[in-house]
Design a protein around this motif. Structure first.
Motif, PDB file in Angstrom:
ATOM      1  N   CYS A 109       0.844  -1.200   0.000  1.00  0.00           N
ATOM      2  CA  CYS A 109       0.000   0.000   0.000  1.00  0.00           C
ATOM      3  C   CYS A 109       0.875   1.244   0.000  1.00  0.00           C
ATOM      4  CB  CYS A 109      -0.901   0.023   1.234  1.00  0.00           C
ATOM      5  SG  CYS A 109      -2.226  -1.160   1.137  1.00  0.00           S
ATOM      6  N   TRP A 110       1.904   1.243   0.847  1.00  0.00           N
ATOM      7  CA  TRP A 110       2.751   2.422   0.894  1.00  0.00           C
ATOM      8  C   TRP A 110       3.440   2.651  -0.454  1.00  0.00           C
ATOM      9  CZ3 TRP A 110       7.986   3.086   0.143  1.00  0.00           C
ATOM     10  CH2 TRP A 110       8.390   4.427   0.254  1.00  0.00           C
ATOM     11  N   MET A 111       3.921   1.558  -1.057  1.00  0.00           N
ATOM     12  CA  MET A 111       4.630   1.718  -2.334  1.00  0.00           C
ATOM     13  C   MET A 111       3.704   2.266  -3.414  1.00  0.00           C
ATOM     14  SD  MET A 111       7.365  -1.398  -2.591  1.00  0.00           S
ATOM     15  CE  MET A 111       6.398  -2.697  -1.879  1.00  0.00           C
ATOM     16  N   TYR A 113       1.059   4.065  -2.902  1.00  0.00           N
ATOM     17  CA  TYR A 113       0.833   5.461  -2.517  1.00  0.00           C
ATOM     18  C   TYR A 113       2.005   6.329  -2.971  1.00  0.00           C
ATOM     19  CZ  TYR A 113       0.618   9.429   0.732  1.00  0.00           C
ATOM     20  OH  TYR A 113       0.610  10.673   1.280  1.00  0.00           O
ATOM     21  N   TYR A 114       3.219   5.806  -2.775  1.00  0.00           N
ATOM     22  CA  TYR A 114       4.407   6.564  -3.185  1.00  0.00           C
ATOM     23  C   TYR A 114       4.426   6.762  -4.696  1.00  0.00           C
ATOM     24  CZ  TYR A 114       9.189   7.983  -3.951  1.00  0.00           C
ATOM     25  OH  TYR A 114      10.292   8.694  -4.345  1.00  0.00           O
ATOM     26  N   ILE A 115       4.193   5.651  -5.436  1.00  0.00           N
ATOM     27  CA  ILE A 115       4.269   5.729  -6.898  1.00  0.00           C
ATOM     28  C   ILE A 115       3.219   6.704  -7.433  1.00  0.00           C
ATOM     29  CG2 ILE A 115       3.968   4.422  -9.039  1.00  0.00           C
ATOM     30  CD1 ILE A 115       4.960   1.942  -7.428  1.00  0.00           C
ATOM     31  N   ILE A 116       2.004   6.590  -6.906  1.00  0.00           N
ATOM     32  CA  ILE A 116       0.905   7.383  -7.459  1.00  0.00           C
ATOM     33  C   ILE A 116       0.934   8.821  -6.939  1.00  0.00           C
ATOM     34  CG2 ILE A 116      -1.613   7.660  -7.476  1.00  0.00           C
ATOM     35  CD1 ILE A 116      -1.829   4.657  -7.526  1.00  0.00           C
ATOM     36  N   TYR A 117       1.154   8.969  -5.628  1.00  0.00           N
ATOM     37  CA  TYR A 117       0.974  10.295  -5.054  1.00  0.00           C
ATOM     38  C   TYR A 117       2.291  11.046  -4.810  1.00  0.00           C
ATOM     39  CZ  TYR A 117      -0.450  14.033  -1.980  1.00  0.00           C
ATOM     40  OH  TYR A 117      -0.613  15.258  -1.423  1.00  0.00           O
ATOM     41  N   ILE A 118       3.161  10.461  -3.975  1.00  0.00           N
ATOM     42  CA  ILE A 118       4.327  11.240  -3.543  1.00  0.00           C
ATOM     43  C   ILE A 118       5.259  11.552  -4.704  1.00  0.00           C
ATOM     44  CG2 ILE A 118       6.283  11.368  -1.966  1.00  0.00           C
ATOM     45  CD1 ILE A 118       4.921   9.550  -0.095  1.00  0.00           C
ATOM     46  N   SER A 119       5.637  10.525  -5.487  1.00  0.00           N
ATOM     47  CA  SER A 119       6.682  10.741  -6.495  1.00  0.00           C
ATOM     48  C   SER A 119       6.240  11.722  -7.575  1.00  0.00           C
ATOM     49  CB  SER A 119       7.072   9.408  -7.128  1.00  0.00           C
ATOM     50  OG  SER A 119       6.007   8.927  -7.911  1.00  0.00           O
ATOM     51  N   MET A 208      11.297   1.707   5.699  1.00  0.00           N
ATOM     52  CA  MET A 208      11.747   0.766   6.727  1.00  0.00           C
ATOM     53  C   MET A 208      10.784  -0.411   6.846  1.00  0.00           C
ATOM     54  SD  MET A 208      14.415   0.558   8.513  1.00  0.00           S
ATOM     55  CE  MET A 208      15.939   1.266   7.976  1.00  0.00           C
ATOM     56  N   LEU A 209       9.491  -0.114   6.634  1.00  0.00           N
ATOM     57  CA  LEU A 209       8.503  -1.191   6.643  1.00  0.00           C
ATOM     58  C   LEU A 209       8.809  -2.172   5.511  1.00  0.00           C
ATOM     59  CD1 LEU A 209       5.736  -2.309   7.647  1.00  0.00           C
ATOM     60  CD2 LEU A 209       4.665  -0.768   6.028  1.00  0.00           C
ATOM     61  N   THR A 210       9.075  -1.627   4.322  1.00  0.00           N
ATOM     62  CA  THR A 210       9.391  -2.483   3.174  1.00  0.00           C
ATOM     63  C   THR A 210      10.679  -3.263   3.431  1.00  0.00           C
ATOM     64  OG1 THR A 210       8.492  -0.666   1.885  1.00  0.00           O
ATOM     65  CG2 THR A 210       9.508  -2.448   0.673  1.00  0.00           C
ATOM     66  N   PHE A 211      11.680  -2.571   3.997  1.00  0.00           N
ATOM     67  CA  PHE A 211      12.953  -3.225   4.321  1.00  0.00           C
ATOM     68  C   PHE A 211      12.720  -4.392   5.285  1.00  0.00           C
ATOM     69  CE2 PHE A 211      16.490  -3.297   7.424  1.00  0.00           C
ATOM     70  CZ  PHE A 211      17.522  -3.699   6.591  1.00  0.00           C
ATOM     71  N   SER A 212      11.959  -4.146   6.345  1.00  0.00           N
ATOM     72  CA  SER A 212      11.716  -5.198   7.339  1.00  0.00           C
ATOM     73  C   SER A 212      10.932  -6.352   6.727  1.00  0.00           C
ATOM     74  CB  SER A 212      10.933  -4.652   8.516  1.00  0.00           C
ATOM     75  OG  SER A 212      11.373  -3.391   8.879  1.00  0.00           O
TER      76      SER A 212
END
Lengths: 580, 580
Positions: A109-111, A113-119, A208-212
């Protein structure tokens, strides 16, 4: 007065020699002062609106929070993995899989969100780190990701056959994992070089969530693989083949509802090691991205590498010979080792050890020659900070620990029991030579990467403005403002003319030969473990000396790191080849 | 031109923003320009004669070499320890001890050489790192060192009794260890703050050798302790007491030649945990020394801390109440737990858990209040680099992982089996609260240490010259030369007058109260495990759920780190108290 000599109000808040934290307000070295001024204005206006620049440099709060998130996820995961190993009644595979599904969905979900919104935000990524996510890492990620996806499809097909009598979580897990791998590969392929500027707190936690999550997937896969390999007790023939992996976890009285179960199981078992590698690669890349959050550095630091084999011959030719010999040995080994005949299998092992011993010896010798060349040439060390390079070196050394461990465990086992027969001697010699080769090669690559490259590399040569600082008054004027400036490319002409690229001197040529040779040798040594040669399990010494659990754990943790190390070395040697 | 505005030829070779490597040629911030010039002259003349300053900053060669030395020693040691556990026939304790004796003698020789020869050199130690080797660490080292020495004497006396039938190495080992501990404690007491400048390559290797030796001693002690605790199988009463530790390793038919053997053995068993702590402390200190080799930093960075309890009352009083309650609980616990009566032991455990739960809850609440206060006050973050501080933070987080692990393993075990009875509920609640408390406290300490201290702290306030850089033209003139200057103490008067120490505002007072309270609570939580309370072994849950080996390993690795963490926290909180 503050604005004099290029110091904007923003850069007056700059953190000098800020060590480990991403720098939001330090002024990046840029090639052109007019562009610089424009970008700086945009940046400072954004920075003042988005977040107070004075608070982020230390990155305490969000670095700490994301670190604690990661720590908690990993330690809870460790406890669950241990429980699922030692207490299969209370914590079953299903429990562990539910935990993994949860964190995989959260990080996906975070990724997304990052691809669509943040980046896509206006100032989301002001700079890209040229050293992060090199092509070999991203290529490897895609390759191993593809294999993992196929593995997941096989697993889904297999567990669908058991759906009538086993938990549905076992089908959901590979589905979610496939989705996670797809999203993550896309995310890392596009964004591995990003130095995220927007929503830094959320981005750090997400990374960090993705890393873990990747570390947990890696840990689970390694544990599962080790357990499967230790299910069958060591027989007299002392072959530990991968056991009926997935059936063990299914209910005993449960029959597969379709006929292709066996094929799917076999196929997915072969793809397991690729999945382990995939998690390692993804962990490394997300960690680098996490370190890069909030960092401002210029793309111009990343110079284009030019690769051509002009002027070198001996190295590539010899390297190719080793590669061909390695491939032949590998194929013969794989064929012979499948045989039931004990003599044939010993023969295969003997051939494998001889091949490795020769390769290690030649590699050590040429690395030593490389060290001598380093001693002869008078290139300066690259000074100045390069956090990605430091990380790179850390990864190289860390990854080499896998093979180091296997070698030392082998050495202790063989020495303690005494060498009984030719096979033991060969095993010992190849392990000792491997240790020597690893030490020499680590040193060679790290020392080489820290040396000033030979021209033609104007931008990188100039990255070290210090060596030439006193040659010109104009440079001094700029350096007094506190920023290292890469704009004045004409400055490189003050370097000795003997470095001209048109006529390579013998030292540069010899270094290129050595790098090319070592590159091909490392590829050879990568192929064998990557495609499933496990002489550590075929030779009974290891699991007779240590208990099976211990030996399987050491090999299963060490080997994937060894594979990663060889790929990383090839990349490092390639860079050395180009800058030599 | 190069020499203008304080830039000597030496500092023109300075590495800007040099990240992780010790800086030999960076100009240190000094209070007085005339002294500065004098010192710089001496330094540059020495540097040019001793070693080319352009080569060391990167520290590649010797950092790498010493790192590889350490890696090899530790991995070979790991293999030997594993072999001595899993294959007691081929690799006996004697083999392992011979290895340890060798590395102990080598590192003792280096330390003696350093004390006698290197440290007395003309320019051996130009600067001392004020943050390294704080008094609590050195004090703890001496305390634990003394206990370890006594343990070694008992061991010698014990093994002398078996000399007629057991290996002489078992007597030699404690003798060499006692010598090593004596030399090392003396060395670290005197030289922990040194930033070594002479023979940097040898010093780095020597320090890494000492570091690895301590890690190996720690690893061996933890393994030995774990093995001894798992010798007796879990009985119905589920008490795992430390087994007849040393007799196990002696030959079965071997009788002690003097009557005091039993006493010596018992006594030395009680001192084991102190030896484990000693190795951890020494490892941390030698690692910091290694990082400091070649670093040039000024003693003036180290400000004198002034400690007085004026203005605070509630915190210390409440903290003392917790301390007294903790001591009482601890004594009652130790007495009750020795009893054979099951009910008595359950009562002791219940009391222990209630005490811990209350302490964690109160600590979490007051840490939360501290966080609110951080949100309210507007202090800047300390920018600028402080590698020792970063290391400190790393040690704090790393050490906390020990208790985190134990807590998570407990939580998983209790949740998975379901809470059966009051004891389980208390165990679960206290573990969950401990995790929360650890997260909050880590954040509180790290965030606080990275905040700008309140005055009166002229030197440290000024260490962040950035915040005040634009207030005064004269400061700007100096900062343009690229060095951060701490001389102009009058500059601090431009800070708001409300920060006067004479009348502490309520926020500062509250912060001081919280720090004092947390300090005393951490001391309470330190006392119990440090003096031998092991509720993890008295409660049967852990080793019933996980297998005994696993649980004992987790607790024996986690607890010493937990003890270290509590001491480290007390030191951090003390610093926060003083700067608040």
């Amino acid at each position: 007065m503050c604005l004099a000599s290029g110091l904007t109000p923003d850069s007056s808040r700059m953190t000098p020699k800020d060590e480990e934290e991403p720098r939001i307000s330090s002024s990046p070295p840029v090639p052109n002062h007019s562009t610089f001024a424009g970008r700086r204005l945009r940046l400072s206006s954004w920075a003042s609106s988005a977040a107070p620049a004075t608070r982020d440099p230390a990155c305490n709060w969000s670095c700490l929070l994301s670190g604690l998130v990661s720590l908690n996820i990993i330690l809870l995961g460790c406890a669950m993995v241990s429980a699922s190993v030692f207490n299969t009644v209370s914590i079953t595979t299903t429990h562990l899989q539910v935990y993994l599904i949860t964190i995989m969905i959260l990080s996906s979900c975070w990724m997304v969100y990052y691809i669509i919104y943040i980046s896509r935000g206006d100032h989301a990524v002001l700079y890209k780190d040229g050293h992060a996510g090199p092509i070999w890492l991203r290529g490897g990620l895609v390759l191993f990701g593809l294999c993992s996806l196929i593995m997941d499809i096989f697993k889904i097909a297999y567990y669908v056959g058991y759906l009538h009598c086993d938990s549905a979580v076992k089908v959901v897990f590979p589905i979610v994992q496939a989705m996670f791998i797809f999203v993550q590969t896309y995310f890392l392929w596009l964004h591995a070089k990003d130095c995220v500027q927007l929503q830094r707190n959320i981005s750090r936690c997400g990374l960090m969530l993705t890393f873990s999550t990747n570390l947990m997937l890696w840990m689970t896969a390694v544990t599962e693989e080790s357990l499967h390999q230790t299910v069958i007790p060591t027989s007299n023939t002392s072959r530990i083949s991968r056991s009926n992996a997935m059936r063990v976890s299914s209910k005993d009285n449960c029959e597969c509802s379709h006929s292709a179960c066996g094929i799917f199981e076999q196929a997915s078992n072969y793809l397991y090691p690729f999945n382990i590698e995939y998690s390692l690669f993804a962990s490394a890349m997300t960690y680098v991205m996490w370190k890069n959050v909030g960092r401002l550095m210029d793309e111009h630091h990343h110079h284009r590498l030019r690769f051509h084999l002009r002027d070198v011959l001996l190295g590539p030719v010899n390297g190719l010979l080793v590669l061909v010999a390695g491939l032949v040995t590998f194929i013969v080994y794989k064929v012979d080792v499948q045989e039931e005949d004990e003599a044939k299998r010993e023969e295969a092992l003997r051939m494998h050890y001889i091949m490795n011993t020769l390769a290690y010896a030649m590699m050590s010798a040429s690395t030593l020659a490389g060290w001598v060349l380093y001693g002869l040439d008078q290139r300066e060390h690259v000074s100045g900070k390069n956090p990605t390079r430091s990380l790179d070196v850390g990864l190289l050394l860390g990854a080499s620990m896998g093979q180091f461990s296997i070698c030392y465990f082998t050495i202790v086992a063989v020495v303690a029991t005494g060498t009984q027969g030719e096979l033991d001697v060969l095993n010992l010699v190849s392990a000792v030579l491997a240790v020597i080769q690893l030490c020499l090669q680590n040193g060679f690559i790290i020392e080489g990467l820290h040396r000033q490259p030979y021209p033609p590399m104007p931008s990188q040569v100039f990255a070290n403005a210090l060596a030439t600082r006193c040659h010109s008054d104009s440079t001094l004027m700029v350096s007094k403002s506190g920023t290292v400036v890469t704009s004045d490319v004409s400055e490189t002409h003050t370097l000795p003319h003997t470095y001209s690229p048109a006529r390579l001197n013998w030292k540069r040529r010899a270094l290129k030969e050595i790098c090319a040779f070592l590159m091909l040798c490392n590829i050879t040594l990568w192929i064998m473990p990557a495609f499933g040669a496990r002489p550590q399990f075929e030779n009974p010494h290891g699991h007779n000396f240590y208990e099976v659990y211990m030996w399987v754990a050491v090999v299963n943790i060490g080997l994937p790191f060894g594979i990663f190390y060889r790929m990383h070395s090839v990349a490092g040697l390639f860079e050395l080849f180009v800058i030599s």
